[in-house]
Motif scaffolding. Structure first.
Motif, mmCIF file in Angstrom:
data_model
loop_
_atom_site.group_PDB
_atom_site.id
_atom_site.type_symbol
_atom_site.label_atom_id
_atom_site.label_comp_id
_atom_site.label_asym_id
_atom_site.label_seq_id
_atom_site.Cartn_x
_atom_site.Cartn_y
_atom_site.Cartn_z
ATOM 1 N N GLU A 137 -16.740 -4.562 -14.880
ATOM 2 C CA GLU A 137 -18.026 -4.066 -14.291
ATOM 3 C C GLU A 137 -17.651 -3.483 -12.777
ATOM 4 O OE1 GLU A 137 -21.095 -6.727 -14.630
ATOM 5 O OE2 GLU A 137 -21.884 -5.798 -16.514
ATOM 6 N N LEU A 138 -16.577 -4.425 -12.105
ATOM 7 C CA LEU A 138 -16.091 -3.841 -10.968
ATOM 8 C C LEU A 138 -15.597 -2.511 -10.878
ATOM 9 C CD1 LEU A 138 -15.188 -4.510 -7.912
ATOM 10 C CD2 LEU A 138 -13.398 -5.724 -8.772
ATOM 11 N N LEU A 139 -14.519 -2.473 -11.966
ATOM 12 C CA LEU A 139 -13.717 -1.331 -12.158
ATOM 13 C C LEU A 139 -14.786 -0.033 -12.386
ATOM 14 C CD1 LEU A 139 -10.986 -2.722 -14.195
ATOM 15 C CD2 LEU A 139 -10.574 -1.555 -11.953
ATOM 16 N N ARG A 140 -15.832 -0.283 -13.100
ATOM 17 C CA ARG A 140 -16.643 1.075 -13.492
ATOM 18 C C ARG A 140 -17.482 1.153 -12.051
ATOM 19 N NH1 ARG A 140 -19.577 0.164 -19.134
ATOM 20 N NH2 ARG A 140 -20.263 -1.688 -18.066
ATOM 21 N N GLU A 141 -17.813 0.169 -11.308
ATOM 22 C CA GLU A 141 -18.537 0.497 -10.208
ATOM 23 C C GLU A 141 -17.772 1.296 -9.176
ATOM 24 O OE1 GLU A 141 -19.562 -1.848 -6.026
ATOM 25 O OE2 GLU A 141 -19.368 -3.174 -7.845
ATOM 26 N N VAL A 142 -16.388 0.596 -9.248
ATOM 27 C CA VAL A 142 -15.661 1.378 -7.978
ATOM 28 C C VAL A 142 -14.980 2.801 -8.598
ATOM 29 C CG1 VAL A 142 -13.504 1.142 -6.580
ATOM 30 C CG2 VAL A 142 -15.115 -0.928 -7.043
ATOM 31 N N ARG A 143 -14.278 2.632 -9.580
ATOM 32 C CA ARG A 143 -13.699 3.842 -10.317
ATOM 33 C C ARG A 143 -14.774 4.998 -10.832
ATOM 34 N NH1 ARG A 143 -10.117 3.240 -6.849
ATOM 35 N NH2 ARG A 143 -8.239 2.038 -7.321
ATOM 36 N N GLY A 144 -15.621 4.315 -11.310
ATOM 37 C CA GLY A 144 -16.550 5.425 -12.078
ATOM 38 C C GLY A 144 -16.690 5.392 -13.459
ATOM 39 N N GLU A 145 -17.715 5.593 -14.153
ATOM 40 C CA GLU A 145 -17.818 5.706 -15.671
ATOM 41 C C GLU A 145 -16.905 6.406 -16.005
ATOM 42 O OE1 GLU A 145 -19.810 4.000 -18.842
ATOM 43 O OE2 GLU A 145 -20.585 3.866 -17.054
ATOM 44 N N GLY A 146 -16.046 5.866 -17.355
ATOM 45 C CA GLY A 146 -15.099 6.412 -17.952
ATOM 46 C C GLY A 146 -13.647 6.216 -17.509
ATOM 47 N N GLU A 147 -13.641 5.327 -16.043
ATOM 48 C CA GLU A 147 -12.409 5.166 -15.626
ATOM 49 C C GLU A 147 -11.946 3.750 -15.413
ATOM 50 O OE1 GLU A 147 -9.730 7.262 -13.901
ATOM 51 O OE2 GLU A 147 -10.935 8.636 -15.331
ATOM 52 N N ALA A 188 0.838 -1.322 0.130
ATOM 53 C CA ALA A 188 0.020 -0.101 0.165
ATOM 54 C C ALA A 188 0.904 1.148 -0.036
ATOM 55 C CB ALA A 188 -1.058 0.003 1.166
ATOM 56 N N GLY A 189 1.942 1.216 0.905
ATOM 57 C CA GLY A 189 2.916 2.483 0.793
ATOM 58 C C GLY A 189 3.547 2.482 -0.620
ATOM 59 N N MET A 190 4.138 1.511 -1.144
ATOM 60 C CA MET A 190 4.591 1.481 -2.443
ATOM 61 C C MET A 190 3.638 2.311 -3.408
ATOM 62 S SD MET A 190 5.996 -1.255 -5.043
ATOM 63 C CE MET A 190 4.332 -2.042 -5.353
ATOM 64 N N LEU A 191 2.235 1.656 -3.355
ATOM 65 C CA LEU A 191 1.577 2.300 -4.524
ATOM 66 C C LEU A 191 1.462 3.607 -4.146
ATOM 67 C CD1 LEU A 191 -1.170 -0.661 -4.570
ATOM 68 C CD2 LEU A 191 0.911 -0.455 -6.273
ATOM 69 N N THR A 192 1.149 4.144 -3.140
ATOM 70 C CA THR A 192 0.855 5.340 -2.619
ATOM 71 C C THR A 192 2.078 6.312 -3.128
ATOM 72 O OG1 THR A 192 -0.446 4.967 -0.668
ATOM 73 C CG2 THR A 192 0.832 7.149 -0.814
ATOM 74 N N ARG A 193 3.275 6.004 -2.969
ATOM 75 C CA ARG A 193 4.399 6.746 -3.553
ATOM 76 C C ARG A 193 4.468 6.720 -4.976
ATOM 77 N NH1 ARG A 193 6.349 3.680 1.281
ATOM 78 N NH2 ARG A 193 6.962 1.799 0.143
ATOM 79 N N LEU A 194 4.403 5.600 -5.575
ATOM 80 C CA LEU A 194 4.039 5.591 -6.998
ATOM 81 C C LEU A 194 2.921 6.565 -7.610
ATOM 82 C CD1 LEU A 194 4.621 1.952 -8.038
ATOM 83 C CD2 LEU A 194 6.237 3.689 -8.388
ATOM 84 N N LYS A 195 1.942 6.606 -6.926
ATOM 85 C CA LYS A 195 0.622 7.348 -7.450
ATOM 86 C C LYS A 195 1.157 8.955 -7.116
ATOM 87 C CE LYS A 195 -3.433 5.563 -6.807
ATOM 88 N NZ LYS A 195 -3.990 5.111 -8.319
ATOM 89 N N ARG A 253 -11.499 -6.086 -5.201
ATOM 90 C CA ARG A 253 -11.754 -4.846 -4.273
ATOM 91 C C ARG A 253 -10.662 -4.178 -3.252
ATOM 92 N NH1 ARG A 253 -17.281 -3.298 -4.781
ATOM 93 N NH2 ARG A 253 -18.388 -4.976 -5.595
ATOM 94 N N THR A 254 -10.231 -5.430 -2.568
ATOM 95 C CA THR A 254 -9.084 -5.006 -1.867
ATOM 96 C C THR A 254 -7.913 -4.309 -2.534
ATOM 97 O OG1 THR A 254 -9.565 -6.763 -0.447
ATOM 98 C CG2 THR A 254 -7.411 -5.902 -0.055
ATOM 99 N N LEU A 255 -7.575 -4.853 -3.530
ATOM 100 C CA LEU A 255 -6.380 -4.023 -4.561
ATOM 101 C C LEU A 255 -6.591 -2.835 -4.859
ATOM 102 C CD1 LEU A 255 -5.547 -7.280 -6.526
ATOM 103 C CD2 LEU A 255 -4.045 -6.430 -4.541
ATOM 104 N N LEU A 256 -8.020 -2.822 -5.176
ATOM 105 C CA LEU A 256 -8.363 -1.385 -5.583
ATOM 106 C C LEU A 256 -8.312 -0.385 -4.599
ATOM 107 C CD1 LEU A 256 -11.514 -2.105 -7.946
ATOM 108 C CD2 LEU A 256 -9.171 -1.234 -8.741
ATOM 109 N N ASP A 257 -8.501 -0.741 -3.319
ATOM 110 C CA ASP A 257 -8.542 -0.022 -2.009
ATOM 111 C C ASP A 257 -7.120 0.212 -1.735
ATOM 112 O OD1 ASP A 257 -11.345 -0.206 -1.699
ATOM 113 O OD2 ASP A 257 -11.165 -1.767 -0.345
#
Length: 760
Positions: A449-459, A328-335, A402-406
């Motif tokens: 459909e999971l990505l569309r639900e969590v990240r939103g339409e167009g993402e 989680a820390g690595m992903l935050t640093r990359l983002k 979902r855990t990975l998206l979080d």
């Protein structure tokens, strides 16, 4: 599958029964049902002890006519079925005139003379498109008690066939046997990851065989004047889709089967991966990301391939603690560095994974008829398969994602999904043979459909390898496991163009090739090609694809073409919006854009990128490239050279150029920001005007970068030596005109109207 032995005989053990005539017709306002005996009926007694085929004809949409031929209608149909979101119940109109019955759907008409021998004739605008003749409607049985339904449509003189998915064999399908059957076969054989039972022709129509299982095509190979398709079933359904242009065919086909979602604009930038079996950890990731930044190569997405998880445990969606102790820390640093994150997944569960025991206990894994979990040792030891026909299993699987998206993952590379067994029992009772091809659709749809639900339409965004009809709704798709040489580069392009002719709007490939290690020359040429594709990813298997591993010039080339793609982002996003709205792909075979030019019918080493840019990748060590230029004055965007078509051109290019030609009368928008793919494209946009003829007019839309819609609109018209521009943009903008000698005229402007000199 071939059934005949030459023209006169059947192959041993096979018996064919062909529709011979029309014995009866039932018709209402919108639908026609024909009853066809398989022998000529001279007297009442001939109606006994002989099959009768039921042929239903209707229209699900304007310009589309469906035909369903059934032998025994009582056979079980456990599914799955392709969804047809664009289908209507009664789009056609029936007309009877004596013995002639016609079903019309817009300009497309099916004509049947019930007093004549069996023949279905499809016409449009008074011209015959194709016919179903005396051997075109049939069933075949063999001595293994198998039952096949068969259809044949005539091939006209000079008629060429395209499509049938992402195929790496010759681009024109004439002379090929093609089985629609998912396989993990790489890019150098007749097998394909993306099998689509849809083909289109250069004669104004396409054909979609509405069967998710194995469809066997003989494209002029059994009967040389016919396209034949067959299924092992009691029924065969297909749709004839009228154009008349190839683009219009794709529009109607994708309206029927589903249009692509619009990927987020950030995905247009450069993707970099860890590669597959190379050694990597967080330090490696940081070295790659930092190395790109130090060399001035903007990076948009970083992808972590399989070994972000522990070996033997794919997929349990648990980070390997030895290499990624703080994910989680690595992903935050990359983002925090402006990157998006992609993670590799597949739908297989290795026995060593804790998910295996859990999935087996909960009944979420595909089972054999005896109730045991289906397993084998290919890919992962003891691996099993998630049963996406089970809603509970689907939710169980996506809950792990979902855990990975979080944690900060933005998108997934949905790998595999092709090697699906047929000796299994599915939760919903689906037929295993039909599910073999269709499984990938359920897999990719669930993740998208999971990505569309969590990240939103167009993402929502995938990087998917396998697909079938309808899979174009869940972009992006990439070409799979190619080798690292020029032949493989050409194979990849051929497959991508074929996929585009099958209704898929977005396509990518592994820059540099996957298997093996490219030479510096191959790498640099593939970088050019890859960054002039709809989506661009550096990826390999046993070796890294960071450009400095291939020399300083490779770094320069990667930087230059990445910056170029960023400037092209408003142009590419407009092409993406077209794909989303119409189904016309971003990367287009030349025949799709120039159907009336007989020289382009077989071209598969060049393509149109959107409406106005021609790309001819270089496939040689010495930089020599041969390509075809359609009619008119074309302009090389990189060199300013003017090339008058139609003609073939042979050139030699260094690694900083290639044939990237702008169409006559085109206006290509270039964004002001070359450091990232997403910006306010209307602010400071440069309009590149190419070979604008006297009297030419063009309306140019600058798209929004945050979703569908327009950021600005320009209208340009030339009158003599003046160029008039009107716009609704309040942002500063610039105009650049390429003259016939390569000279340019540039003027900044921030007004709503401009009257500019057009260079002589």
């Amino acid at each position: 599958m071939k059934f005949t032995d030459g023209y006169w005989l059947m192959r041993p053990g096979r018996t064919a029964r062909y529709a011979t005539e029309v014995a009866d017709v039932r018709a209402d306002e919108h639908r026609v049902t024909l009853y066809a005996p398989v022998k000529h009926v001279r007297r009442r007694g001939d109606t006994l002890n002989s099959p009768l085929l039921t042929v239903e004809c209707w229209s699900p949409a304007e310009g589309v006519i469906g035909v369903r031929t059934t032998h025994h209608a009582g056979s079980a149909r456990p599914g799955p079925e392709f969804a047809l979101p664009g289908a209507e119940q009664s789009a056609g109109k029936v007309r009877r005139d004596g013995a002639v019955v016609e079903l019309s759907a817009g300009d497309l008409t099916l004509r049947v003379d019930t007093s004549a021998p069996w023949k279905l004739e499809f016409t449009a605008d008074g011209q015959v498109l194709t016919t179903v003749g005396e051997r075109g409607t049939a069933f075949v049985t063999d001595d293994e008690d198998r039952h096949f339904m068969l259809g044949q449509l005539s091939l006209g003189v000079g008629e060429l066939i395209y499509g049938l998915g992402e195929r790496f064999t010759p681009f024109v399908r004439n002379g090929q046997t093609v089985d629609i059957w998912q396989a993990d076969g790489g890019t150098s054989s007749e097998q394909a990851y993306k099998n689509v039972p849809f083909h289109l022709t250069n004669r104004g129509y396409g054909v979609f065989v509405n069967h998710p299982g194995k469809v066997s095509y003989e494209v002029g190979t059994e009967a040389v004047g016919q396209v034949q398709f067959s299924v092992e079933d009691q029924s065969l359904e297909y749709f004839v889709v009228h154009g008349p242009t190839p683009k219009r065919i794709l529009e109607r086909y994708t309206a029927l089967t589903g249009r692509p979602a619009l990927p987020p604009a950030w995905a247009l930038g450069l993707w970099l991966t860890t590669s597959f079996t190379t050694d990597y950890d967080e330090a490696t990731v940081n070295r790659f990301v930092g190395g790109m930044a130090e060399r001035g190569i903007p990076l948009s997405v970083f992808h972590l391939d399989c070994f972000w998880m522990r070996e033997y445990q794919w997929c349990d969606f648990e980070w390997d603690p030895d290499t990624f102790p703080d994910p989680a820390g690595m992903l935050t640093r990359l983002k925090d560095q402006g990157l998006r994150i992609s993670a590799w997944i597949n739908p297989y569960i290795a026995q060593k994974s804790a998910m295996f025991e859990e999935g087996m206990r909960l009944g979420h894994l595909v089972r054999r008829p005896d109730g045991s979990v289906w397993q084998w040792d290919l890919w992962q030891p003891g691996m099993a398969l998630v049963d996406f026909t089970n809603p509970a299993a689907r939710e169980w699987y996506i809950a792990k994602l979902r855990t990975l998206l979080d944690q900060g993952v933005d998108c997934f590379k949905t790998d595999f999904g092709e090697r699906i067994p047929t000796d299994v029992v599915w939760h919903d009772g689906s037929d295993p043979e039909r599910m073999h091809n269709y499984y990938t659709h359920l897999y990719n749809r669930a993740v998208f459909e999971l990505l569309r639900e969590v990240r939103g339409e167009g993402e929502a965004l995938l990087f998917a390898r396998s697909a079938t009809a309808g899979g174009q709704q869940y972009p992006v798709h990439w070409g799979g496991d190619c080798e690292s040489h020029f032949n493989a580069m050409a194979e990849s392009l051929r497959g991508g163009l074929s996929l585009g002719m099958s209704g898929f709007g977005f396509w990518s490939h592994d820059i540099g090739g996957f298997e093996g290690t490219p030479t510096p020359t191959v790498f640099k040429r593939w970088v050019q090609f890859g960054l002039l594709s709809s989506h661009s990813r550096l990826h390999g298997s046993k070796s890294y694809r960071v450009p400095w591993d291939y020399g300083e010039e490779a770094v320069d080339v990667t930087r230059a073409f990445t910056l170029l793609k960023h400037r092209l982002a408003p142009y590419l996003q407009r092409a993406a919006q077209q794909a989303h709205a119409t189904g016309i792909p971003v990367m287009r075979a030349m025949v799709l854009e120039f159907p009336d030019d007989p020289a382009v019918g077989t071209l598969d080493r060049q393509y149109m990128l959107g409406d106005d840019l021609l790309v001819a990748p270089v496939f040689t060590d010495d930089g020599t490239v041969e390509y075809y230029v359609p009619e008119g004055p074309w302009t090389n965007v990189l060199t300013g050279a003017r090339i008058e078509g139609p003609r073939w051109v042979r050139e030699r290019h260094d690694f900083h150029t290639l044939p990237l030609l702008a169409r006559p009368d085109s206006v290509v928008p270039l964004g002001a920001d070359d450091q990232r793919p997403v910006s306010d494209w209307a602010d400071g946009v440069e309009l590149r005007v190419h070979a604008f003829a006297d009297g030419a007019e063009r309306t140019l839309v600058i798209p929004r970068s945050d979703g569908p819609g327009e950021a600005a609109r320009f209208h340009l018209r030339r009158r003599g030596d003046r160029l008039f521009v009107t716009t609704d943009s309040r942002h500063p903008w610039h105009l650049r005109v390429g003259g016939p000698d390569g000279s340019v005229h540039s003027r900044p402007a921030d007004t709503l109207e401009a009257d500019l000199p057009y260079p002589a």
